[in-house]
Design a protein around this motif. Sequence first.
Motif: not given
Length: 108
Positions: A1-4, A6-7, A9-10, A38
Amino acid sequence: TINLIKSLNKIRAKNIILDPVMVSTSKVKLINDSAINTLKNDMIKKVELITPNIPEAEILSELKINSIEDMIFAGKKLIKIGAKNVLLKGGHLRKTNISRIIYRCSFS
């Protein structure tokens, strides 16, 4: 979920709709408490619309939902924790013909 997060936002994604699939039909949690936190603390603030069903809204709002009034109160609580708009799906609420409640944050 944190990676999602970050993606998102990117790539600067906009107008995201989040259907928080968190609970099975047999009421078994499908994600762990860390992922729920999260969702509540980070993801809900990044999306334009969140579309929980009653069991998911109960987890996110930490309220028991038994009526239309409870659905409205839960929608307000989800707005308070950061949601911009809430479409609360009420199919699990057997006592009424109303199947959905929409709650929108209004800025004055």
